[in-house]
Enzyme design. Structure first.
Site, PDB file in Angstrom:
ATOM      1  N   SER A 175      24.778 -43.069  -0.547  1.00 21.65           N
ATOM      2  CA  SER A 175      25.102 -44.035   0.508  1.00 21.65           C
ATOM      3  C   SER A 175      24.887 -45.460  -0.001  1.00 21.65           C
ATOM      4  O   SER A 175      23.902 -45.722  -0.710  1.00 21.65           O
ATOM      5  CB  SER A 175      24.183 -43.753   1.698  1.00 21.65           C
ATOM      6  OG  SER A 175      24.486 -44.598   2.764  1.00 21.65           O
ATOM      7  N   CYS A 183      15.996 -42.564  11.277  1.00 22.69           N
ATOM      8  CA  CYS A 183      17.032 -41.816  11.989  1.00 22.69           C
ATOM      9  C   CYS A 183      16.434 -40.862  13.008  1.00 22.69           C
ATOM     10  O   CYS A 183      17.145 -40.259  13.784  1.00 22.69           O
ATOM     11  CB  CYS A 183      17.871 -41.001  11.018  1.00 22.69           C
ATOM     12  SG  CYS A 183      18.416 -41.936   9.632  1.00 22.69           S
ATOM     13  N   THR A 234      41.996 -43.339   7.530  1.00 26.68           N
ATOM     14  CA  THR A 234      42.496 -44.429   6.692  1.00 26.68           C
ATOM     15  C   THR A 234      41.435 -44.845   5.684  1.00 26.68           C
ATOM     16  O   THR A 234      40.266 -45.032   6.045  1.00 26.68           O
ATOM     17  CB  THR A 234      42.897 -45.628   7.583  1.00 26.68           C
ATOM     18  OG1 THR A 234      43.918 -45.174   8.463  1.00 26.68           O
ATOM     19  CG2 THR A 234      43.413 -46.790   6.747  1.00 26.68           C
ATOM     20  N   THR A 274      25.228 -39.337   6.029  1.00 27.26           N
ATOM     21  CA  THR A 274      25.169 -38.342   7.114  1.00 27.26           C
ATOM     22  C   THR A 274      26.468 -37.539   7.123  1.00 27.26           C
ATOM     23  O   THR A 274      26.453 -36.302   7.175  1.00 27.26           O
ATOM     24  CB  THR A 274      24.950 -39.040   8.479  1.00 27.26           C
ATOM     25  OG1 THR A 274      23.697 -39.721   8.422  1.00 27.26           O
ATOM     26  CG2 THR A 274      24.950 -38.047   9.624  1.00 27.26           C
ATOM     27  N   HIS A 281      24.210 -48.356   1.674  1.00 27.72           N
ATOM     28  CA  HIS A 281      23.273 -49.304   2.291  1.00 27.72           C
ATOM     29  C   HIS A 281      21.824 -49.125   1.847  1.00 27.72           C
ATOM     30  O   HIS A 281      20.958 -49.908   2.226  1.00 27.72           O
ATOM     31  CB  HIS A 281      23.407 -49.291   3.823  1.00 27.72           C
ATOM     32  CG  HIS A 281      22.825 -48.107   4.521  1.00 27.72           C
ATOM     33  ND1 HIS A 281      21.590 -48.140   5.121  1.00 27.72           N
ATOM     34  CD2 HIS A 281      23.303 -46.857   4.720  1.00 27.72           C
ATOM     35  CE1 HIS A 281      21.349 -46.954   5.683  1.00 27.72           C
ATOM     36  NE2 HIS A 281      22.370 -46.164   5.452  1.00 27.72           N
ATOM     37  N   ASN A 297      12.728 -39.157   1.597  1.00 25.40           N
ATOM     38  CA  ASN A 297      12.808 -40.486   2.214  1.00 25.40           C
ATOM     39  C   ASN A 297      11.510 -40.903   2.910  1.00 25.40           C
ATOM     40  O   ASN A 297      11.358 -42.055   3.280  1.00 25.40           O
ATOM     41  CB  ASN A 297      13.966 -40.533   3.225  1.00 25.40           C
ATOM     42  CG  ASN A 297      13.908 -39.404   4.215  1.00 25.40           C
ATOM     43  OD1 ASN A 297      14.024 -38.236   3.835  1.00 25.40           O
ATOM     44  ND2 ASN A 297      13.702 -39.710   5.471  1.00 25.40           N
ATOM     45  N   GLN A 306      18.137 -41.366  -1.687  1.00 27.44           N
ATOM     46  CA  GLN A 306      16.994 -42.238  -1.989  1.00 27.44           C
ATOM     47  C   GLN A 306      16.737 -42.365  -3.492  1.00 27.44           C
ATOM     48  O   GLN A 306      15.907 -43.181  -3.906  1.00 27.44           O
ATOM     49  CB  GLN A 306      15.724 -41.716  -1.294  1.00 27.44           C
ATOM     50  CG  GLN A 306      15.797 -41.749   0.225  1.00 27.44           C
ATOM     51  CD  GLN A 306      15.696 -43.160   0.812  1.00 27.44           C
ATOM     52  OE1 GLN A 306      15.404 -44.134   0.113  1.00 27.44           O
ATOM     53  NE2 GLN A 306      15.947 -43.280   2.106  1.00 27.44           N
TER      54      GLN A 306
HETATM   55  N1  PMP Z   1      19.685 -38.697   3.435  1.00 31.68           N
HETATM   56  C1  PMP Z   1      18.572 -39.408   3.206  1.00 31.68           C
HETATM   57  C2  PMP Z   1      17.542 -38.868   2.258  1.00 31.68           C
HETATM   58  C3  PMP Z   1      18.376 -40.644   3.835  1.00 31.68           C
HETATM   59  O1  PMP Z   1      17.266 -41.340   3.611  1.00 31.68           O
HETATM   60  C4  PMP Z   1      19.382 -41.107   4.726  1.00 31.68           C
HETATM   61  C5  PMP Z   1      19.217 -42.437   5.454  1.00 31.68           C
HETATM   62  N2  PMP Z   1      18.004 -42.573   6.138  1.00 31.68           N
HETATM   63  C6  PMP Z   1      20.524 -40.325   4.927  1.00 31.68           C
HETATM   64  C7  PMP Z   1      20.638 -39.124   4.271  1.00 31.68           C
HETATM   65  C8  PMP Z   1      21.621 -40.769   5.861  1.00 31.68           C
HETATM   66  O2  PMP Z   1      22.368 -41.792   5.249  1.00 31.68           O
HETATM   67  P1  PMP Z   1      23.394 -42.702   6.080  1.00 31.68           P
HETATM   68  O3  PMP Z   1      22.574 -43.716   6.786  1.00 31.68           O
HETATM   69  O4  PMP Z   1      24.270 -43.301   5.025  1.00 31.68           O
HETATM   70  O5  PMP Z   1      24.155 -41.807   6.993  1.00 31.68           O
END
Ligand code: PMP
Length: 385
Positions: free
Chosen positions: A197, A332, A235, A71, A199, A147, A177
């Site tokens: 990202s 989200c 940091t 994000t 996670h 996504n 993704q």
């Molecule tokens: N872009 C896409 C295509 C995603 O699927 C996501 C997470 N759902 C994000 C951006 C946002 O990533 P983060 O959770 O690391 O902020």
């Protein structure tokens, strides 16, 4: 628990948690300080940057900016590139809210913003992009993999379309993704900015990257101690950075095998859904009860399914009560009404309301899919009648 919401987030692997704890326990000092230990930590972090450049297929003098997640990377890419209100900024209607809402904000701030629709397969409408592109366009942002549907955009084709009309245009790709699931190269596709990202690839939450090619410059959008080449102050998050590298190394070791395993899971699910559709049609004397949104060209990890005459959200809650986790669109933005992505593909409002998203990781099994299908069937035939 049956976890089938891997597009929302994934279970962190053991190794990346171990590295995270180890660095935090033993090397917690600030890598920007001037002691020799900080100096060597900082050097190692710079080596990690080079490793990520290699994974992304970039060049040695490109930049890796560590952020708090995609994000932030998307915000930095977009607002850091927004410098000229006379020029045009193009986004696709399929983008994640962390891009789409930045585009809306740019528009609110008086920038010239245009949106390209999706075709019926969920990819960007390449013809519409070509029509929108002209020498005024200075920025295009499209995702690698959607996504919600798993649709894979042809990134090289998009760059070629841009280059014909706007060769100096900055090209940003949200690759969240796709990274670690399919191979792509920022250099080959001439991607200038790329967000990823941790996670989503069995890493920890709260760490992401904005890749910046040596061809472009962006401005900082926050102010502070001038870390990360003065582009992103704060940091430096050493433990998360090393942990992100570990999850990336782990995922790349098995990238082809994982794809193969997940493709089989998707085929198994699709076959089961087709059988269920026939049963439900017979039961209701109707022609179609289920639509599978994600076609065979989509990333197999993500499958969107529409249950006609049902609410996806209610199915999701029913499955939740059975300890089965699936998604309804993007986690989200789960409080939104309708679905911008599916509607842009041509689905009607009354159809998109019935959508759920099943998303796999390679550890999922066919037995889990059997349990999922049994429960969906039970819900539709007995609970929701
Ligand atoms: N872009 C896409 C295509 C995603 O699927 C996501 C997470 N759902 C994000 C951006 C946002 O990533 P983060 O959770 O690391 O902020």
């Amino acid at each position: 628990m049956i976890y089938l919401d891997n597009a929302a987030t994934t279970k962190p692997n053991k190794k990346c948690l171990e590295i995270f704890n180890k660095i935090n326990a033993e090397r917690y000092f600030n890598p920007s300080a001037s002691y020799s230990s900080s100096f060597s930590l900082n050097n190692e972090i710079n080596e990690v940057r080079q490793k990520f450049i290699k994974y992304l297929g970039g060049e040695q003098n490109d930049k890796i900016i560590f952020t708090s997640g995609a994000t932030e990377s998307n915000n930095l890419a977009i607002f850091g590139s927004a410098v000229n209100k006379q020029k045009k900024y193009i986004f696709s209607l399929g983008e994640h809210p962390s891009v789409y809402n930045c585009a809306c904000e740019l528009k609110n701030r008086g920038y010239n913003v245009d949106f390209v629709g999706l075709n019926k397969n969920g990819c960007i409408d390449y013809d519409e992009l070509e029509l929108l592109c002209n020498s005024d366009v200075c920025f295009v942002s499209t995702m690698l993999v959607n996504n919600e549907t798993g649709a894979i955009n042809d990134i090289s084709r998009i760059r070629q379309i841009i280059d014909k009309k706007a060769p100096n245009c900055v090209f940003h790709v949200d690759a969240v993704q796709g990274f670690g699931k399919i191979n792509f190269s920022v250099l080959k596709s001439k991607i200038d900015l790329c967000s990823i990202s941790a996670h989503k690839i069995h890493g920890i939450k709260g760490i992401g990257i904005l890749y910046i090619s040596n061809r472009v410059k962006i401005k900082n959008i926050n102010f502070g101690g001038n870390q990360e080449f003065t582009i992103r102050s704060g940091t430096v998050n050493s433990a998360s950075i090393f942990s992100f590298l570990t999850s990336t190394e782990e995922i790349y070791k098995n990238i082809d095998d994982n794809f193969h395993v997940v493709s089989k899971l998707k085929k198994y699910l699709v076959d089961k859904i087709n059988v269920l559709n026939k049963e439900l049609c017979k039961f209701n004397n109707e022609k179609e009860k289920i639509k599978i949104v994600s076609d065979e060209n989509c990333l197999p990890h993500i499958v969107s399914i529409i249950f006609l005459g049902n609410r996806g959200e209610t199915i999701m809650h029913y499955l939740d009560s059975k300890d089965i986790f699936v998604g309804t669109g993007s986690a989200c933005s789960s409080n939104k009404v309708g679905n911008r992505v599916l509607e842009s593909m041509g689905y009607e409002k009354n159809e998109v309301i019935g959508a759920i998203r099943v998303s796999f990781n390679p550890e999922n099994t066919c037995q889990e899919i059997d349990v999922l299908i049994e429960n969906i069937k039970e819900y539709i035939l007995t609970i929701n009648t």
